[in-house]
Design an enzyme around this catalytic site. Structure first.
Site, PDB file in Angstrom:
ATOM      1  N   ASP A  37      60.263  25.076  58.295  1.00  0.00           N
ATOM      2  CA  ASP A  37      59.864  24.764  56.915  1.00  0.00           C
ATOM      3  C   ASP A  37      58.369  24.935  56.740  1.00  0.00           C
ATOM      4  O   ASP A  37      57.873  24.968  55.623  1.00  0.00           O
ATOM      5  CB  ASP A  37      60.225  23.312  56.579  1.00  0.00           C
ATOM      6  CG  ASP A  37      61.669  23.187  56.132  1.00  0.00           C
ATOM      7  OD1 ASP A  37      62.312  24.218  55.880  1.00  0.00           O
ATOM      8  OD2 ASP A  37      62.156  22.041  56.046  1.00  0.00           O
TER       9      ASP A  37
ATOM     10  N   ASP B 251      72.487  25.091  55.874  1.00  0.00           N
ATOM     11  CA  ASP B 251      71.492  24.116  56.312  1.00  0.00           C
ATOM     12  C   ASP B 251      72.154  22.935  57.017  1.00  0.00           C
ATOM     13  O   ASP B 251      73.370  22.715  56.906  1.00  0.00           O
ATOM     14  CB  ASP B 251      70.710  23.624  55.079  1.00  0.00           C
ATOM     15  CG  ASP B 251      69.288  23.206  55.410  1.00  0.00           C
ATOM     16  OD1 ASP B 251      69.009  22.921  56.591  1.00  0.00           O
ATOM     17  OD2 ASP B 251      68.462  23.152  54.484  1.00  0.00           O
TER      18      ASP B 251
END
Ligand code: GLA
Length: 692
Positions: A476, A406
């Site tokens: 997301d 990430d």
């Protein structure tokens, strides 16, 4: 006049490909042909990822140009990939002069087209709204899309298309360009007063200033160009073929990807072994193949304000360590994976106590934080060494077979203490090269780990990271309706096997919208499927539905991940959209039909395919789906009910040319078993199989 690579000071007043303070102190550069080379295959770029090109797959042309006054060489590289209909391009400049020069702007490619009746198609957005398609007619002047955030960004993807005004998804001349680059990029479309169009793509000149000393060389990232006269789907076909065959590499490149359960939306930071074990058991029952432990397993990280940089396990949460948890997962027959965010540091971390100088910040200026964190200075060798060493330790500490990498903030306060004051204009690009170096080393040490890149969802969805990590967390935002836009937009330039797509809980955590569980799946199956919710909170019926979804996906995933993908009716323009994947041999296809909102007295829905064999007979059936009572209370009192069954047989030419009518959607009264109850956000999937 058309040019291959335009420079300043010789009468071309459009946007240039190169702007530099040359060794003689002027901005004028005049490169003349000196030599060229043609050879089979292609060479790798030295310090950055580039397309793979075996001898049989492509041919390269190198053109060497020379500016005699300044003693500077410019080499333009072109590689043609036969099967993908793609040309990659890059440029390299070498300063032979005793004086140094300063590069202010150096593009990877320039394309001059003789006409200007084009629409520019770009993919723009923000967090949770990545890669939405936007179309604008070009007209005289310049249009720029770029990123200044330090990463390829969710604001504007480096992938752009140019289509003739009359081109559609299925018809017409289209061009496209992408950049194999994870940092600030810059794309320009300029229409000149003479009615010509120039396209440029490369590193963003914003805050870029690169000093090139005597005998030093600067190599640009590679740009990827394609053309199709088969409309926008034709462009996607070329790009998908290219990404699958020349970008994605390593042991997972062509392997079917596992169905995963990620604990992030199920627990966020609030987990312990017991909670995870309950999830793991549920996952195994459902048929999940990979359990992913997301953020919060290391340091003292119980929220987003600490511990990034401290890459050792939190034994308060996980007394058995990563090894213990991996064993629990493996004992249930699943693979184990973890989340890391290696490019970041929290103020509140042991690493910061020890090495505050490793955080990107400017002396005497308070650094801005993003999500309570700072960026680690990857331009520094000591930082990169520390990260590689820490990650090698973690990834070797347990049976870790998957890693989600990430990167959760954009840049501010760009500065490196290691770089001299007059070279801070090199910071952004040096950072990107640093990330590549670390990724290169890690993926070489762990060639069998499946890596998925992520950046606050899809903030760094680009070709460079796909060279190291075969899949990317698309967004997301897992709301099924929003995902139709995000995945559709992404599909123009990237294949389904590159897109992570999860089924999550309702009301959705990002939008608070509730969509049917079958639609969440029907959308997510056009990608690399995962689940990201607390399975133990689901009803018996929902658990049964998920089990059947996963079984269906496993049966068809070779097609869903690697088949040829087409947008039939695009979501951006229609209330009912459809996508289709078709197998290479054309014997099989799956079509997804998605409705935004219900209309009263809806028209008949027709599904019309592409690319099926005209003279073959196909059976068409809908996937066995269910409607839950709480999704449609007035028709179903309790439990769940299978949807209508549809089954047809037809020739490919009928399906491709006329299509077939589906059964009637629900229309106020007269509900029976044959009526298709779609509702708001309803969907179906149809399977096409050739009869022998
Ligand atoms: C980012 C990612 C999410 C999740 C969180 C964890 O936002 O996109 O999927 O991993 O970080 O902090």
């Amino acid at each position: 006049m058309s040019a291959e690579y335009s420079t300043v000071g010789k009468g071309d007043y459009r946007e240039h490909a190169l702007e530099a303070v040359m060794p003689d102190g002027s901005y004028t550069a005049d490169f003349i042909y000196k030599d060229h080379l043609i050879y089979e295959g292609k060479n790798k770029l030295e310090n950055m990822p580039s397309a793979r090109g075996e001898k049989e797959a492509c041919e390269t042309l190198e053109i060497q140009l020379y500016d005699q006054v300044c003693d500077v060489t410019l080499t333009l590289y072109y590689t043609g990939f036969y099967k993908s209909n793609v040309i990659t391009r890059s440029s390299k400049i070498t300063n032979h002069h005793e004086n140094s020069m300063a590069i202010r702007k150096i593009m990877s490619m320039q394309l001059d087209l003789p006409q200007s009746d084009y629409d520019l198609v770009t993919f723009d957005g923000l967090w949770g709204r990545e890669r939405h398609k936007h179309i604008k007619p070009l007209s005289q002047g310049r249009f720029v899309v770029d990123s200044k955030t330090g990463v390829s960004s969710n604001r504007h993807n480096p992938f752009i298309m140019l289509k003739k005004r009359d081109a559609t998804e299925h018809y017409g001349d289209c061009y496209a360009s992408n950049l194999i680059y994870a940092g600030n990029h810059y794309e320009v479309a300029e229409v000149s007063p003479f009615g010509k169009t120039r396209i440029l793509s490369g590193i963003n000149p914003h805050c870029f200033d690169w000093k090139l000393g005597t005998n030093e060389t600067f190599q640009t990232p590679e740009a990827v160009l394609t053309f199709s006269d088969q409309g926008l789907n034709g462009i996607s076909q070329n790009m998908h073929h290219f990404v699958s065959n020349h970008i994605v590499r390593g042991s997972w490149a062509k392997k079917e990807r596992p169905v995963l359960l990620n604990n992030w939306e199920a627990t966020y930071f609030d987990f312990n072994e017991e909670k995870l074990e309950a999830l793991i058991q549920e996952a195994a029952h459902a048929g999940i193949e990979l359990f992913v432990l997301d953020d919060g397993w290391f340091g003292e990280r119980n929220g987003d304000n600490s511990s990034l940089g401290d890459w050792f396990v939190n034994t308060k949460k996980l007394p058995g360590g990563l090894g213990g948890l991996a064993k629990t997962v493996n004992d249930q027959g699943m693979m184990f994976g973890i989340w890391v965010e290696p490019e970041m540091i929290n103020h509140n971390s042991r690493l910061y106590e020890k090495h505050p100088e490793w955080a990107v910040q400017i002396p005497n200026r308070r650094p801005s934080q993003g999500r309570n964190q700072m960026v680690l200075d990857f331009t520094r060798q000591d930082v990169r060494d520390y990260i590689v060493e820490s990650l090698v330790k973690v990834f070797s500490s347990a049976n870790i077979e998957y890693v989600k990498w990430d990167m959760n903030r954009n840049f501010s306060d760009m500065f490196s203490l290691e770089l001299p004051r007059d070279r801070q204009g090199e910071f952004f690009h040096r950072y990107v090269l640093g990330v590549y170096e670390v990724l290169d080393q890690i993926t070489k040490v762990f060639p069998n780990i499946l890596f998925e890149s992520c950046s606050a969802g899809g903030n760094r969805f680009d070709l460079s990271l796909l060279c190291y990590m075969p899949q990317t967390w698309t967004s997301d935002n897992t709301d099924a309706l929003q995902r139709l836009y995000i995945q559709s937009g992404t599909s123009y330039g990237y294949p389904l096997s590159a897109m992570g797509a999860h089924v999550s809980a309702v009301p959705n955590h990002q939008t608070l919208r509730s969509t049917p569980i079958e639609t969440r799946f029907n959308v997510a199956m056009f990608g690399v499927l995962g689940y990201e919710l607390d399975l133990s909170k689901l009803s018996k019926g929902e658990k049964q539905i998920i089990k059947e979804q996963i079984a269906f996906y496993k049966k068809h995933r070779a097609l869903l991940q690697f088949g040829q993908f087409y947008r039939l009716d695009d979501i951006f323009d229609n209330n009912i959209a459809s996508w289709m994947v078709v197998s290479e041999d054309r014997k099989k296809g799956i079509l997804g039909l998605f409705q935004k909102l219900t209309n009263s007295s809806p028209a008949i829905d027709i599904i019309k395919t592409v690319e099926l064999r005209e003279d073959a007979i196909y059976t068409i059936s809908n996937r066995k789906q269910f409607i839950l009572a709480d999704e449609k209370q007035d028709l179903i009192k309790e439990g769940m009910k299978p949807v209508e069954t549809e089954c047809y047989e037809a020739y490919g030419d009928l399906l491709n040319r006329a299509g077939i009518k589906l059964s009637q959607q629900f229309c106020a009264s007269g509900y029976n078993e044959k009526i298709r109850v779609m509702n708001d956000f309803g969907s179906r999937a149809y399977i096409f199989e050739q009869k022998d």
